[in-house]
Design a protein around this motif. Structure first.
Motif, PDB file in Angstrom:
ATOM      1  N   ARG A  93      33.348  35.001  41.475  1.00 50.13           N
ATOM      2  CA  ARG A  93      33.596  35.554  42.815  1.00 50.13           C
ATOM      3  C   ARG A  93      34.617  34.705  43.570  1.00 50.13           C
ATOM      4  NH1 ARG A  93      28.984  34.841  44.468  1.00 50.13           N
ATOM      5  NH2 ARG A  93      29.300  32.987  45.752  1.00 50.13           N
ATOM      6  N   GLU A  94      34.483  33.378  43.501  1.00 49.06           N
ATOM      7  CA  GLU A  94      35.388  32.500  44.233  1.00 49.06           C
ATOM      8  C   GLU A  94      36.822  32.614  43.734  1.00 49.06           C
ATOM      9  OE1 GLU A  94      33.746  28.597  43.877  1.00 49.06           O
ATOM     10  OE2 GLU A  94      32.049  29.011  45.222  1.00 49.06           O
ATOM     11  N   GLU A  95      37.008  32.806  42.451  1.00 45.03           N
ATOM     12  CA  GLU A  95      38.357  32.822  41.881  1.00 45.03           C
ATOM     13  C   GLU A  95      39.021  34.195  41.940  1.00 45.03           C
ATOM     14  OE1 GLU A  95      38.541  31.058  38.038  1.00 45.03           O
ATOM     15  OE2 GLU A  95      37.853  29.099  38.739  1.00 45.03           O
ATOM     16  N   THR A  96      38.217  35.263  41.871  1.00 42.51           N
ATOM     17  CA  THR A  96      38.795  36.605  41.777  1.00 42.51           C
ATOM     18  C   THR A  96      38.509  37.477  42.993  1.00 42.51           C
ATOM     19  OG1 THR A  96      36.875  37.672  40.735  1.00 42.51           O
ATOM     20  CG2 THR A  96      38.414  36.496  39.284  1.00 42.51           C
ATOM     21  N   GLY A  97      37.571  37.077  43.850  1.00 42.58           N
ATOM     22  CA  GLY A  97      37.194  37.902  44.981  1.00 42.58           C
ATOM     23  C   GLY A  97      36.289  39.061  44.618  1.00 42.58           C
ATOM     24  N   PHE A  98      35.926  39.181  43.351  1.00 38.64           N
ATOM     25  CA  PHE A  98      35.069  40.288  42.896  1.00 38.64           C
ATOM     26  C   PHE A  98      33.678  39.753  42.593  1.00 38.64           C
ATOM     27  CE2 PHE A  98      33.338  43.010  39.463  1.00 38.64           C
ATOM     28  CZ  PHE A  98      33.286  44.203  40.166  1.00 38.64           C
ATOM     29  N   GLU A  99      32.673  40.362  43.193  1.00 42.61           N
ATOM     30  CA  GLU A  99      31.299  39.932  42.973  1.00 42.61           C
ATOM     31  C   GLU A  99      30.662  40.762  41.867  1.00 42.61           C
ATOM     32  OE1 GLU A  99      27.226  38.820  45.414  1.00 42.61           O
ATOM     33  OE2 GLU A  99      28.765  40.040  46.396  1.00 42.61           O
ATOM     34  N   VAL A 100      30.338  40.105  40.780  1.00 38.29           N
ATOM     35  CA  VAL A 100      29.644  40.757  39.658  1.00 38.29           C
ATOM     36  C   VAL A 100      28.141  40.596  39.880  1.00 38.29           C
ATOM     37  CG1 VAL A 100      29.345  40.853  37.168  1.00 38.29           C
ATOM     38  CG2 VAL A 100      31.554  40.155  38.122  1.00 38.29           C
ATOM     39  N   LEU A 101      27.422  41.692  39.827  1.00 38.11           N
ATOM     40  CA  LEU A 101      25.971  41.654  39.918  1.00 38.11           C
ATOM     41  C   LEU A 101      25.389  41.912  38.536  1.00 38.11           C
ATOM     42  CD1 LEU A 101      25.489  43.762  43.174  1.00 38.11           C
ATOM     43  CD2 LEU A 101      25.598  41.266  42.952  1.00 38.11           C
ATOM     44  N   LEU A 145      32.090  50.456  35.580  1.00 39.24           N
ATOM     45  CA  LEU A 145      33.359  50.098  36.202  1.00 39.24           C
ATOM     46  C   LEU A 145      34.439  49.858  35.150  1.00 39.24           C
ATOM     47  CD1 LEU A 145      32.134  47.647  38.985  1.00 39.24           C
ATOM     48  CD2 LEU A 145      33.090  49.937  39.325  1.00 39.24           C
ATOM     49  N   SER A 146      35.555  50.564  35.298  1.00 40.99           N
ATOM     50  CA  SER A 146      36.693  50.375  34.399  1.00 40.99           C
ATOM     51  C   SER A 146      37.523  49.183  34.861  1.00 40.99           C
ATOM     52  CB  SER A 146      37.567  51.630  34.397  1.00 40.99           C
ATOM     53  OG  SER A 146      38.167  51.806  35.680  1.00 40.99           O
ATOM     54  N   SER A 147      38.445  48.751  34.023  1.00 45.83           N
ATOM     55  CA  SER A 147      39.338  47.654  34.404  1.00 45.83           C
ATOM     56  C   SER A 147      40.163  48.035  35.624  1.00 45.83           C
ATOM     57  CB  SER A 147      40.250  47.286  33.233  1.00 45.83           C
ATOM     58  OG  SER A 147      40.956  48.426  32.762  1.00 45.83           O
ATOM     59  N   GLU A 148      40.582  49.281  35.710  1.00 42.90           N
ATOM     60  CA  GLU A 148      41.358  49.733  36.862  1.00 42.90           C
ATOM     61  C   GLU A 148      40.531  49.683  38.144  1.00 42.90           C
ATOM     62  OE1 GLU A 148      44.027  53.608  38.283  1.00 42.90           O
ATOM     63  OE2 GLU A 148      42.985  53.621  36.357  1.00 42.90           O
ATOM     64  N   ALA A 149      39.251  50.087  38.051  1.00 36.84           N
ATOM     65  CA  ALA A 149      38.383  50.077  39.228  1.00 36.84           C
ATOM     66  C   ALA A 149      38.133  48.655  39.712  1.00 36.84           C
ATOM     67  CB  ALA A 149      37.063  50.772  38.904  1.00 36.84           C
ATOM     68  N   VAL A 150      37.941  47.717  38.777  1.00 37.34           N
ATOM     69  CA  VAL A 150      37.724  46.326  39.173  1.00 37.34           C
ATOM     70  C   VAL A 150      39.001  45.738  39.757  1.00 37.34           C
ATOM     71  CG1 VAL A 150      37.106  44.012  38.378  1.00 37.34           C
ATOM     72  CG2 VAL A 150      35.881  45.999  37.480  1.00 37.34           C
ATOM     73  N   SER A 151      40.143  46.047  39.155  1.00 38.07           N
ATOM     74  CA  SER A 151      41.413  45.514  39.648  1.00 38.07           C
ATOM     75  C   SER A 151      41.657  45.891  41.105  1.00 38.07           C
ATOM     76  CB  SER A 151      42.574  46.018  38.789  1.00 38.07           C
ATOM     77  OG  SER A 151      42.534  45.432  37.505  1.00 38.07           O
ATOM     78  N   ALA A 152      41.201  47.085  41.494  1.00 38.17           N
ATOM     79  CA  ALA A 152      41.382  47.531  42.879  1.00 38.17           C
ATOM     80  C   ALA A 152      40.594  46.670  43.858  1.00 38.17           C
ATOM     81  CB  ALA A 152      40.959  48.993  43.003  1.00 38.17           C
ATOM     82  N   GLN A 153      39.614  45.907  43.347  1.00 33.39           N
ATOM     83  CA  GLN A 153      38.776  45.078  44.212  1.00 33.39           C
ATOM     84  C   GLN A 153      39.083  43.583  44.072  1.00 33.39           C
ATOM     85  OE1 GLN A 153      34.523  46.275  44.218  1.00 33.39           O
ATOM     86  NE2 GLN A 153      35.123  47.840  42.740  1.00 33.39           N
ATOM     87  N   LEU A 154      40.008  43.223  43.208  1.00 33.72           N
ATOM     88  CA  LEU A 154      40.320  41.819  42.991  1.00 33.72           C
ATOM     89  C   LEU A 154      41.199  41.260  44.109  1.00 33.72           C
ATOM     90  CD1 LEU A 154      41.171  41.706  39.159  1.00 33.72           C
ATOM     91  CD2 LEU A 154      39.023  41.051  40.257  1.00 33.72           C
ATOM     92  N   GLN A 155      40.969  40.022  44.471  1.00 33.32           N
ATOM     93  CA  GLN A 155      41.885  39.258  45.313  1.00 33.32           C
ATOM     94  C   GLN A 155      41.779  37.801  44.879  1.00 33.32           C
ATOM     95  OE1 GLN A 155      44.378  40.224  47.445  1.00 33.32           O
ATOM     96  NE2 GLN A 155      44.856  38.060  47.151  1.00 33.32           N
ATOM     97  N   ILE A 156      42.707  37.394  44.008  1.00 30.82           N
ATOM     98  CA  ILE A 156      42.593  36.077  43.400  1.00 30.82           C
ATOM     99  C   ILE A 156      42.824  34.970  44.413  1.00 30.82           C
ATOM    100  CG2 ILE A 156      43.080  36.816  41.053  1.00 30.82           C
ATOM    101  CD1 ILE A 156      45.968  36.182  41.421  1.00 30.82           C
ATOM    102  N   GLU A 157      42.163  33.849  44.177  1.00 26.78           N
ATOM    103  CA  GLU A 157      42.200  32.694  45.073  1.00 26.78           C
ATOM    104  C   GLU A 157      43.395  31.805  44.721  1.00 26.78           C
ATOM    105  OE1 GLU A 157      42.253  29.796  47.345  1.00 26.78           O
ATOM    106  OE2 GLU A 157      40.730  31.319  47.816  1.00 26.78           O
ATOM    107  N   PRO A 158      44.396  31.696  45.619  1.00 26.00           N
ATOM    108  CA  PRO A 158      45.624  30.965  45.282  1.00 26.00           C
ATOM    109  C   PRO A 158      45.420  29.482  45.029  1.00 26.00           C
ATOM    110  CG  PRO A 158      45.597  31.594  47.612  1.00 26.00           C
ATOM    111  CD  PRO A 158      44.464  32.309  46.955  1.00 26.00           C
ATOM    112  N   ASN A 159      44.347  28.896  45.526  1.00 27.95           N
ATOM    113  CA  ASN A 159      44.095  27.483  45.255  1.00 27.95           C
ATOM    114  C   ASN A 159      43.637  27.243  43.819  1.00 27.95           C
ATOM    115  OD1 ASN A 159      44.714  26.528  47.860  1.00 27.95           O
ATOM    116  ND2 ASN A 159      42.688  27.142  48.599  1.00 27.95           N
ATOM    117  N   GLU A 160      43.227  28.309  43.138  1.00 24.39           N
ATOM    118  CA  GLU A 160      42.697  28.176  41.778  1.00 24.39           C
ATOM    119  C   GLU A 160      43.484  28.991  40.749  1.00 24.39           C
ATOM    120  OE1 GLU A 160      40.210  26.219  40.937  1.00 24.39           O
ATOM    121  OE2 GLU A 160      39.565  25.601  42.928  1.00 24.39           O
TER     122      GLU A 160
END
Length: 249
Positions: A93-101, A145-160
């Motif tokens: 979650r910290e690196e990609t902005g996507f929370e996997v449950l 969730l497809s790769s495209e669906a997850v990509s729409a929710q990603l926001q990578i952390e620039p510090n990492e």
């Protein structure tokens, strides 16, 4: 260290490369006390598989002190009193902005897949060892969730992280086929593979933008000489992807 994941019925592999610096040390190598007394850290990385059978890798930011520019699964250090799953999902979650449950994954959990002994620098002739890890690889396959669906929710952390990409089995197979035991940086191109992959990088405004990433860096191997900052897939990641291919076959 605790972990709530059910034990596997078959043994899990713990591996290190033949060129592992720890196994090449001699008594003539005098490491500073801060390195000698540091001990072995525990890392956790998540091989997240989309419902369309792709896995996500991220590129470590070039300003990082350890393994800059390498392609790895999202992950990081185990913190005090965390389970392996908690650490892996937090770092993801910290690196990609996507929370996997866990409930989003088949079996509603992430599974232990393998362990890798990691040392930085990767080879003794790159410099004396500074960090020593055992990396735990977890695997989870998303149900819906497809790769495209997850990509729409990603926001990578620039510090990492400064880029990410989804890889299909054909590209993963080519990466795994790269012979990490060799000592050159020959770029290997496999037949019937694209020269470029569709991925995402950070723009100057720190926004994720789609881009074309050349395939060649993904097929490089660790060089005999110092390759700090050389873009490639880490040795441990290649090992983990090999284990994933066995699961996916």
């Amino acid at each position: 260290m605790t972990n709530e994941i059910d034990p596997h019925t078959t043994p899990l592999i713990l591996k290190h490369p033949s060129f592992c610096p720890i196994h090449s040390l001699t008594t003539s190598v005098l490491l500073p006390n801060e390195v000698l007394n540091r001990g072995i850290d525990v890392g956790v990385a998540v091989i997240l598989e989309s419902m369309d059978n792709k896995v996500l890798l991220s590129r470590r930011a070039k300003h990082l002190r350890i393994f800059p520019g390498l392609w790895v699964p999202p992950g990081g250090h185990l913190e005090h009193e965390e389970t392996l799953t908690e650490a892996g999902l937090r770092e993801f979650r910290e690196e990609t902005g996507f929370e996997v449950l866990p409930k989003q994954c088949i079996g509603e959990k992430l599974n232990l897949m393998a362990f890798w002994e990691s040392v930085y620098p990767a080879k003794l002739n790159h410099g004396d060892p500074k960090r020593h890890h055992v990396v735990t690889y977890l695997h989870g396959r998303l149900k819906d969730l497809s790769s495209e669906a997850v990509s729409a929710q990603l926001q990578i952390e620039p510090n990492e992280v400064d880029a990410c990409v989804w890889l299909d089995k054909a590209v993963v197979s080519a990466i795994v086929a790269s012979d990490e035991e060799q000592t050159n940086t020959t770029e290997r191109h496999q037949p019937n593979l694209p020269s470029y992959l569709t991925g995402h990088i950070l723009s100057e405004e720190q926004k994720m933008v789609e881009c074309r990433l050349p395939l060649s860096p993904f097929l490089r191997v660790a060089s005999e000489n110092c390759d700090t900052g050389l873009e490639r897939v880490s040795s441990g990641t290649k090992f983990a992807l090999e284990q994933w291919l066995k699961l996916a076959s």
